[in-house]
Design a protein around this motif. Structure first.
Motif, short mmCIF file in Angstrom:
data_model
loop_
_atom_site.label_atom_id
_atom_site.label_comp_id
_atom_site.label_asym_id
_atom_site.label_seq_id
_atom_site.Cartn_x
_atom_site.Cartn_y
_atom_site.Cartn_z
N LEU B 76 19.58 14.48 3.03
CA LEU B 76 20.06 13.09 2.91
C LEU B 76 19.99 12.66 1.45
CD1 LEU B 76 18.24 11.47 5.98
CD2 LEU B 76 20.49 12.48 5.91
N LYS B 77 21.06 11.98 1.02
CA LYS B 77 21.08 11.48 -0.37
C LYS B 77 21.37 9.99 -0.35
CE LYS B 77 23.21 15.61 -2.32
NZ LYS B 77 24.47 16.15 -2.78
N GLN B 78 20.54 9.20 -1.03
CA GLN B 78 20.80 7.76 -1.11
C GLN B 78 21.86 7.54 -2.19
OE1 GLN B 78 19.53 5.35 0.83
NE2 GLN B 78 18.28 6.79 2.00
N LEU B 79 22.92 6.78 -1.87
CA LEU B 79 24.00 6.56 -2.83
C LEU B 79 24.29 5.07 -2.96
CD1 LEU B 79 26.63 9.00 -1.25
CD2 LEU B 79 25.10 9.57 -3.11
N SER B 80 24.97 4.72 -4.05
CA SER B 80 25.54 3.37 -4.13
C SER B 80 27.03 3.54 -3.79
CB SER B 80 25.36 2.79 -5.53
OG SER B 80 25.93 3.67 -6.46
N TYR B 81 27.67 2.47 -3.32
CA TYR B 81 29.05 2.63 -2.87
C TYR B 81 30.01 2.73 -4.06
CZ TYR B 81 33.25 2.31 -0.10
OH TYR B 81 34.46 2.60 0.48
N ASP B 82 30.34 3.94 -4.43
CA ASP B 82 31.30 4.18 -5.49
C ASP B 82 32.31 5.17 -4.89
OD1 ASP B 82 32.77 5.06 -7.63
OD2 ASP B 82 31.06 5.43 -8.95
#
Lengths: 376, 388
Positions: B76-82
């Motif tokens: 699992l990788k935490q991302l920002s919405y880009d």
């Protein structure tokens, strides 16, 4: 005038023209018939499962028969066996993908751990978890069991998922093989480039020896020979593109001018690579031809012709190969158009290809123009 | 004997390019067997871990429950919405699936506001694994929703689900499956036909093209040596060079098998299967050298034969994915029977009469193909001579 002669020479080499056209048409047709079935085989084929000791939990087998996928098709083809030996025989003959022994708490016996086996395992996990969950709810609040069972079994009563679509059209994972095939076609034209180099060098062919004493400049000779062969390569690859898009209905991004542009620049790079091989590999035509084979097969291999996932493996371990390998750049330019609908990525790939081609031509021309022969 | 010597004189003249051919195809086969080795062994059932991106705009319990539930099964990788960055990562398969949890999601879920509760997802186009994860996610959501509807908070429901995960299915290998089924030997042996066919067609074809050059052929034709003897000399050269390539491939197979390879019951069967494929490849090389007129033709032949036979036989794409039509057509190529044998050998724990019978039949079919191609080559070669 010289260009016209070059076109005539190339067209009269029926052997090379025949194979240049036959191979992509043959492999394209083969891919079409192979991969047309794969998508449906992966997604919609019922998974055969064997059950033994079914008297232990009859509800399990009955529920399993009723499981459906998103399209309302039964997911499993359940077959009951009287003994474990019978079930093992069926597993060995690949008639079933797994055996569920209900006596041993639904233990699953398998041969491998491919996706369909994972689906069976996930189903059993879910069944057991739901069973435990319902039991615990029944103990706590018996009146809410009905509502709970309804909620747990109905997708519509749960959170909905909204898929954000990418801009491209072709979501078929096997389209990648057609992209790689076109990349391969472009790279195969390195043999044309190699022939151009041999036809100009005095120590590579008798024609080269004759032309080296002609007053026409080397640069002029290279340009006309290269352009003439390049035009033919463009016609051949255009036929292949037409065959794939019009007859096989492969979606390369529904933008014919950009598809053709990528293929034509690919041809340019393929021929430029052949020119370098023709200039720098010394020896007879067989040696040069051998080097061409090594080049176009290696480049296509790295571009995913034999095994589509290689580009992803390279991206993890050696991404620079993906940025400079011509076949990968061609595959990625199609992928940018068809799968991701990303024009910026398309231009980056095509631009990189063009620069690589120019660099190769430059290196070859420098060597060819400086060539002086003391004796032949 | 003189033709045998000539054969190896030509080999010496082209030794660099021949070594490059063998090296390149050997490396390709090894790379494919190393990387494609998905340890699909029953010995240790391993589900493929996917790269899952999580865009958590809610920063509340749903995200935590999701993380705890899936962290062991997937990366699992935490991302920002880009979106552009996400597309870029999906482009290179650095991400297989992305889930976007909107702001206020947990609150709405606990209030039972399901109509306005939606999770956005981005799938990797066409990936079967992504679709599989989506069904896992749907089942997770179904359980979580059902639990919150009984009055549990999302956090409490998460704890219950964590506890539920202990209910795991025991997966065991079938008794007839070899414990080392997924070692690299079988994977390398799978790609050996590509190596043999490509090298045989290119090398033998190149040598025969040299021998069949007009000036050389005319000179040889008027010699006193009978045709049969000349053919035997070239054939012997072909077999000897083929055996050298076979030994090199077998050495690599042993290296990949490690120390266990020496005592592995499957080793002799791999060897026989590879030898059958070698004889077919040599026949094909013999045919290529007789029917093509130059290197362009030979290059075309190797592409059609090498890639065509390997795709159709199920070397690059598993046979179980073939539709009925392709499966029926594939029976007419020897690589299909080679792969059948290779699969059988790979999963074999001990020999049985049924195994011997199937193995002999598949190997026999490959040899029959080799004989048929060789016979056709002789007929073509004779016909050419007579026409002349």
């Amino acid at each position: 005038m010289n260009g016209l002669y070059q076109i005539k020479i190339r067209l009269r080499q029926k052997d090379s023209m025949f194979w240049a056209l036959l191979f992509p048409l043959f492999l394209g047709t083969l891919f079409y018939f192979m991969f047309r079935n794969i998508a449906s085989a992966e997604l919609f084929q019922r998974i055969p499962v064997g059950l033994v000791n079914t008297q232990e939990n009859e509800a399990f087998g009955e529920t399993m028969k009723l499981v459906e996928d998103d399209d309302g098709v039964n997911l499993f083809k359940v077959k009951k066996y009287d003994t474990m030996q019978d079930a093992l025989k069926a597993l060995k003959k690949k008639k079933i993908r797994g055996i569920i022994d209900e006596k041993k708490d639904c233990e699953l016996t398998v041969v491998d751990s491919k996706t369909d086996v994972s689906i069976i395992k996930t189903y059993i996990d879910q069944y057991k978890q739901n069973e435990k969950l319902i039991m615990s709810v029944a103990q706590k609040d018996p009146q809410s069991v009905g509502k709970f069972v309804e909620a747990i079994g109905e997708k519509t009563k749960s959170i909905s998922l909204k898929n954000i679509e990418l801009k491209g059209q072709d979501k078929d994972v096997y389209a990648q093989y057609f992209f790689a095939l076109l990349g391969f076609v472009c790279m195969v034209f390195c043999s044309f480039g190699s022939d151009v180099a041999s036809g100009i060098q005095a120590d590579a062919s008798s024609l080269g020896a004759r032309r080296s004493v002609a007053p026409t400049s080397k640069l002029h000779q290279i340009l006309t020979d290269f352009t003439a062969n390049y035009l033919i390569s463009c016609v051949v690859s255009a036929i292949v593109v037409a065959f794939c898009t019009l007859l096989l209905k492969i979606d390369f991004g529904n933008n014919i001018p950009l598809i053709l542009l990528a293929v034509f620049i690919g041809n340019f790079v393929g021929m430029a690579a052949g020119l370098i091989i023709g200039v720098y590999v010394k020896g007879d035509q067989k040696k040069k031809s051998g080097a061409n084979v090594v080049f176009f097969l290696t480049s296509s291999f790295l571009g995913g012709l034999q095994w589509g996932d290689i580009t992803y493996v390279l991206e993890k371990h050696c991404p620079v190969i993906n940025r400079i390998n011509p076949a990968t750049l061609i595959v990625n330019s199609f992928k940018s158009l068809a799968v991701f609908g990303n024009l910026q990525k398309y231009w980056i790939n095509v631009g990189s290809l063009f620069l690589i081609g120019i660099l190769m031509i430059g290196v070859s021309v420098v060597k060819l123009r400086r060539a002086k022969y003391v004796g032949l | 004997m003189s033709d045998f010597k000539i054969f190896f004189k030509i080999v010496r003249a082209y030794k660099k390019i021949i070594l490059i051919y063998v090296g390149v195809f050997m490396i390709m086969s090894v790379v494919m067997s190393m990387v494609n080795n998905d340890s699909s062994s029953a010995k240790s059932f391993a589900q493929k871990k996917l790269e899952i991106g999580v865009v958590d705009q809610d920063h509340s319990d749903y995200g935590k429950v999701f993380h705890n539930y899936f962290k062991k099964e997937h990366h699992l990788k935490q991302l920002s919405y880009d979106k552009e960055q996400i597309e870029e990562d999906m482009y290179w398969h650095a991400l297989d699936y992305v889930i976007v949890i909107p702001k206020g999601f947990t609150d709405k879920m606990e209030k039972g506001d399901l109509k306005n509760t939606q999770i956005s997802t981005i799938k990797n186009p066409g990936s079967v694994e992504s679709q599989f994860f989506e069904s896992e996610l749907t089942m997770f959501n179904q359980k979580l929703t059902a639990l919150t509807q009984t009055g549990e908070t999302v956090g409490q429901a998460g704890n219950i689900m964590e506890d539920l995960k202990k209910e795991k299915t025991n997966v065991v290998p079938a008794t007839f499956v070899n414990a080392d089924r997924a070692n690299k030997m079988g994977d390398f042996a799978q790609y050996v036909p590509y190596l043999f066919i490509s090298v045989a067609v290119l090398v033998i074809g190149m040598i025969l093209l040299t021998i069949n050059q007009k000036e050389i052929k005319d000179r040889v034709e008027c010699s006193s040596e009978p045709m049969k003897k000349r053919t035997m000399g070239i054939l012997l050269g072909t077999v000897v060079s083929g055996v050298v390539v076979f030994l090199a491939a077998f050495l690599v197979l042993m290296i990949l098998g490690g120390t266990k390879a020496f005592s592995d019951i499957r080793m002799p069967f791999y060897m026989v299967n590879m030898l059958c494929m070698l004889f077919f490849s040599l026949s094909l090389g013999f045919l290529a050298g007789n029917v093509t007129k130059g290197m362009d033709g030979l290059n075309g032949f190797v592409n059609v034969a090498g890639l065509g036979l390997c795709f159709l036989g199920g070397i690059f794409v598993p046979q179980e994915f073939f539709g009925k039509t392709i499966s029926n057509v594939a029976r007419f190529v020897p690589t299909y029977w080679y792969v059948k044998n290779n699969d059988m050998i790979g999963s074999m724990a001990k020999t049985s009469p049924a195994f011997y019978k199937d193995f002999a039949m598949n190997s026999g079919l490959i040899l029959l193909f080799a004989i048929a191609v060789f016979a056709v080559t002789l007929v073509i070669s004779q016909a050419k001579r007579r026409t002349k």
